[in-house]
Motif scaffolding. Structure first.
Motif, PDB file in Angstrom:
ATOM      1  N   CYS A  23      17.776  -7.174  -4.925  1.00 57.59           N
ATOM      2  CA  CYS A  23      17.096  -6.994  -6.128  1.00 57.59           C
ATOM      3  C   CYS A  23      16.875  -5.481  -6.466  1.00 57.59           C
ATOM      4  O   CYS A  23      17.199  -4.713  -5.714  1.00 57.59           O
ATOM      5  N   GLY A  24      16.640  -5.618  -7.914  1.00 60.91           N
ATOM      6  CA  GLY A  24      16.504  -3.991  -8.409  1.00 60.91           C
ATOM      7  C   GLY A  24      14.993  -3.968  -9.021  1.00 60.91           C
ATOM      8  O   GLY A  24      14.276  -4.659  -8.706  1.00 60.91           O
ATOM      9  N   MET A  25      14.737  -3.031  -9.896  1.00 65.55           N
ATOM     10  CA  MET A  25      13.361  -2.597 -10.458  1.00 65.55           C
ATOM     11  C   MET A  25      13.531  -3.057 -11.944  1.00 65.55           C
ATOM     12  O   MET A  25      14.588  -2.612 -12.476  1.00 65.55           O
ATOM     13  N   ASN A  26      12.616  -3.913 -12.224  1.00 65.28           N
ATOM     14  CA  ASN A  26      12.837  -4.497 -13.463  1.00 65.28           C
ATOM     15  C   ASN A  26      11.567  -3.830 -14.382  1.00 65.28           C
ATOM     16  O   ASN A  26      11.627  -3.884 -15.585  1.00 65.28           O
ATOM     17  N   HIS A  27      10.529  -3.372 -13.799  1.00 69.24           N
ATOM     18  CA  HIS A  27       9.340  -2.746 -14.356  1.00 69.24           C
ATOM     19  C   HIS A  27       9.001  -1.590 -13.337  1.00 69.24           C
ATOM     20  O   HIS A  27       9.054  -1.698 -12.223  1.00 69.24           O
ATOM     21  N   PRO A  28       8.433  -0.357 -13.929  1.00 62.87           N
ATOM     22  CA  PRO A  28       7.947   0.800 -13.246  1.00 62.87           C
ATOM     23  C   PRO A  28       7.040   0.453 -12.217  1.00 62.87           C
ATOM     24  O   PRO A  28       6.768   1.264 -11.334  1.00 62.87           O
ATOM     25  N   ARG A  29       6.275  -0.617 -12.513  1.00 62.16           N
ATOM     26  CA  ARG A  29       5.207  -1.075 -11.648  1.00 62.16           C
ATOM     27  C   ARG A  29       5.368  -2.119 -10.797  1.00 62.16           C
ATOM     28  O   ARG A  29       4.648  -2.951 -10.087  1.00 62.16           O
ATOM     29  N   ASP A  30       6.827  -2.447 -10.670  1.00 62.08           N
ATOM     30  CA  ASP A  30       7.238  -3.614  -9.683  1.00 62.08           C
ATOM     31  C   ASP A  30       7.068  -2.659  -8.385  1.00 62.08           C
ATOM     32  O   ASP A  30       7.058  -1.583  -8.103  1.00 62.08           O
ATOM     33  N   PRO A  53      -0.954  -0.484  -8.448  1.00 62.98           N
ATOM     34  CA  PRO A  53      -1.978  -0.377  -9.473  1.00 62.98           C
ATOM     35  C   PRO A  53      -1.772   0.819 -10.600  1.00 62.98           C
ATOM     36  O   PRO A  53      -2.408   0.754 -11.565  1.00 62.98           O
ATOM     37  N   ASN A  54      -0.836   1.704 -10.425  1.00 62.84           N
ATOM     38  CA  ASN A  54      -0.698   2.594 -11.356  1.00 62.84           C
ATOM     39  C   ASN A  54       0.896   2.861 -11.483  1.00 62.84           C
ATOM     40  O   ASN A  54       1.555   2.402 -10.459  1.00 62.84           O
ATOM     41  N   LYS A  55       1.454   3.805 -12.366  1.00 66.61           N
ATOM     42  CA  LYS A  55       2.772   3.934 -12.298  1.00 66.61           C
ATOM     43  C   LYS A  55       3.539   4.977 -11.242  1.00 66.61           C
ATOM     44  O   LYS A  55       4.895   5.307 -11.452  1.00 66.61           O
ATOM     45  N   TYR A  56       2.584   5.480 -10.218  1.00 64.64           N
ATOM     46  CA  TYR A  56       3.061   6.417  -9.385  1.00 64.64           C
ATOM     47  C   TYR A  56       3.672   5.649  -7.903  1.00 64.64           C
ATOM     48  O   TYR A  56       3.169   4.750  -7.654  1.00 64.64           O
ATOM     49  N   CYS A  65      -4.087  -0.294  -2.576  1.00 66.14           N
ATOM     50  CA  CYS A  65      -5.071   0.060  -3.180  1.00 66.14           C
ATOM     51  C   CYS A  65      -5.387  -0.634  -4.634  1.00 66.14           C
ATOM     52  O   CYS A  65      -4.260  -0.833  -5.405  1.00 66.14           O
ATOM     53  N   ASP A  66      -6.700  -0.911  -5.245  1.00 61.84           N
ATOM     54  CA  ASP A  66      -6.628  -1.462  -6.493  1.00 61.84           C
ATOM     55  C   ASP A  66      -6.611  -0.375  -7.421  1.00 61.84           C
ATOM     56  O   ASP A  66      -6.488   0.831  -7.237  1.00 61.84           O
ATOM     57  N   GLU A  67      -7.213  -0.816  -8.699  1.00 56.22           N
ATOM     58  CA  GLU A  67      -7.001   0.131  -9.775  1.00 56.22           C
ATOM     59  C   GLU A  67      -7.926   1.470  -9.796  1.00 56.22           C
ATOM     60  O   GLU A  67      -7.942   2.519 -10.331  1.00 56.22           O
ATOM     61  N   THR A  68      -8.967   1.276  -8.821  1.00 51.25           N
ATOM     62  CA  THR A  68      -9.848   2.203  -8.828  1.00 51.25           C
ATOM     63  C   THR A  68      -9.852   3.123  -7.424  1.00 51.25           C
ATOM     64  O   THR A  68     -10.683   4.052  -7.280  1.00 51.25           O
ATOM     65  N   GLY A  69      -8.593   2.813  -6.716  1.00 51.69           N
ATOM     66  CA  GLY A  69      -8.197   3.518  -5.705  1.00 51.69           C
ATOM     67  C   GLY A  69      -8.781   3.048  -4.278  1.00 51.69           C
ATOM     68  O   GLY A  69      -8.737   3.485  -3.219  1.00 51.69           O
ATOM     69  N   LYS A  70      -9.535   1.874  -4.384  1.00 53.71           N
ATOM     70  CA  LYS A  70     -10.121   1.380  -3.160  1.00 53.71           C
ATOM     71  C   LYS A  70      -9.059   0.367  -2.221  1.00 53.71           C
ATOM     72  O   LYS A  70      -8.416  -0.297  -2.746  1.00 53.71           O
ATOM     73  N   PRO A  77     -11.252   7.768  -2.281  1.00 56.25           N
ATOM     74  CA  PRO A  77     -10.354   6.522  -2.690  1.00 56.25           C
ATOM     75  C   PRO A  77      -8.829   7.242  -2.839  1.00 56.25           C
ATOM     76  O   PRO A  77      -8.536   8.545  -2.133  1.00 56.25           O
ATOM     77  N   TRP A  78      -7.887   6.401  -2.842  1.00 55.73           N
ATOM     78  CA  TRP A  78      -6.513   6.573  -3.147  1.00 55.73           C
ATOM     79  C   TRP A  78      -6.082   7.139  -1.562  1.00 55.73           C
ATOM     80  O   TRP A  78      -5.407   8.151  -1.557  1.00 55.73           O
TER      81      TRP A  78
END
Length: 388
Positions: free
Chosen positions: A246-253, A312-315, A334-339, A362-363
């Motif tokens: 498979c490849g990457m279809n979305h930056p947040r895959d 949870p983010n684009k990085y 980690c979730d979107e708050t870094g937990k 966090p993170w």
């Protein structure tokens, strides 16, 4: 009673295993010499996995390092990495099978956290504007060298590979560091596909049988990705002649490559849109010589309602860590708050979801780790301590 007829009483082997599973890891190293059966037991991954001191994830923050045990319940403990004269602020964390690479500004620590043994590798960067990282650990096997100073752990000559880039530069210098000589040597890199330079999707190499592997692509429009290999025998990069399934279809895959059952690969893919998770594994053991024969099989597909996104983010540094145990998938993310959270999934069901509230910052950086009794190569003083 006639002493000649008295038989030695021996504990049942199951009871011996149970007792040894509570012995501190450093003592197990010394106990290898008791008998062949004990030595064989200590190389058994099932025994190590059931050991009461075993942990499966490492998390690091700006101020703390943690281990995370999974069985029978999730337990978080603090660890200490002692590097004389250096404050361990870890910028990058790499699982290299027996060891962890803890990369920092001035170099990296090669660390066996189960034995609490480490060795410092100084970065070979003269320009302060350069960004340095060590990408992984590999080894060459020297069957003809009888010099004990070079024969490190199972006749493996351990080496690290590192790179640095000047600020805003796409050109990278590569070098290899030999554990025995403690020297860095420049590495001449030739493109594996003519004039095309590969883009590394993964930040560090995955270590398997002494070689390193990266997920790479040559064109952003490639529908599938390649496996790029570095051999510590030939000192060359090459493409393993297969595509990922498979490849990457979305930056947040999510797309994470790991070692599976010690001699092959697994690949986790989560679609950011649908949250569906797929696990792929290679059918046979991986060999650079037989790269044409790599076959991927779908091992597990999970569609769980309301399951969170693992990126949870684009990085890219926020990619999940995971391991597979039988038909159970265990993930750290980690979730979107870094937990940080641990997710345990089995038979398309979320068995448990645990927030690691004791992780103070966090993170955190995180990676999987399977404990081993292999001493850090070249750390002669601390290796001697194991035999006292």
């Amino acid at each position: 009673m006639d002493s000649t007829k008295t038989k030695k009483e021996q504990l049942p082997w199951e009871l011996i295993e149970e007792v040894l599973s509570h012995v501190p890891p450093r003592s197990l190293v010394r106990f290898r010499t008791v008998c062949k059966r004990w030595n064989t037991l200590f190389n058994d991954k099932t025994f190590i996995n059931n050991h009461t001191w075993t942990f499966r994830f490492i998390l690091t923050t700006k101020s703390k390092i943690y281990s995370v045990s999974i069985n029978p319940k999730i337990v978080v403990r603090e660890l200490t990495l002692d590097i004389p004269g250096i404050q361990p602020e870890i910028k990058h964390l790499v699982d290299c099978n027996e060891f962890l690479l803890c990369c920092m500004d001035k170099g990296a620590s090669v660390w066996n956290p189960w034995l609490n043994l480490s060795r410092w590798i100084k970065a070979d960067v003269s320009e302060p504007s350069s960004r340095f990282r060590i990408d992984g650990i590999g080894y060459d096997t020297d069957n003809h060298n009888n010099n004990n100073n070079n024969m490190i752990v199972k006749e493996r000559l351990y080496t690290t590979i590192g790179s640095y880039r000047k600020d805003h530069s796409h050109e990278a210098w590569w070098g290899i560091h030999d554990f025995a000589s403690e020297e860095w040597k420049d590495l001449e890199v030739e493109p594996s596909q003519g004039d095309k330079e590969p883009f590394l999707l993964t930040k560090s190499g995955v270590s398997l049988n002494g070689n390193l592997y990266w997920v790479a692509f040559y064109d952003e429009n490639d529908p599938l990705y390649h496996l790029l290999n570095f051999s510590f025998v030939s000192k060359r990069f090459s493409d393993l002649l297969c595509y990922l399934p498979c490849g990457m279809n979305h930056p947040r895959d999510a797309l994470v490559l790991r070692v599976f059952r010690g001699d092959r690969f697994s690949l986790l893919k989560q679609c950011h849109v649908t949250k569906k998770i797929e696990i792929w594994v290679t059918k046979n053991m991986i060999s650079v010589e037989d790269g044409n024969d790599v076959v991927w099989m779908n091992f597990m597909t999970l569609s769980i309602p309301n399951f969170p996104g693992l990126v949870p983010n684009k990085y890219s540094y926020s990619q999940p860590s995971y391991f597979i145990q039988h038909k159970r998938l265990v993930m750290c993310s980690c979730d979107e708050t870094g937990k940080p959270w641990i997710y345990v999934v089995e038979e398309n069901k979320l068995i448990s979801k645990v927030h690691m509230s004791s992780v103070v910052d966090p993170w955190p950086l995180h990676c999987t780790y399977f404990p081993s009794l292999v001493p850090v190569p070249g750390g002669r003083r601390k290796e001697a301590e194991l035999h006292v």
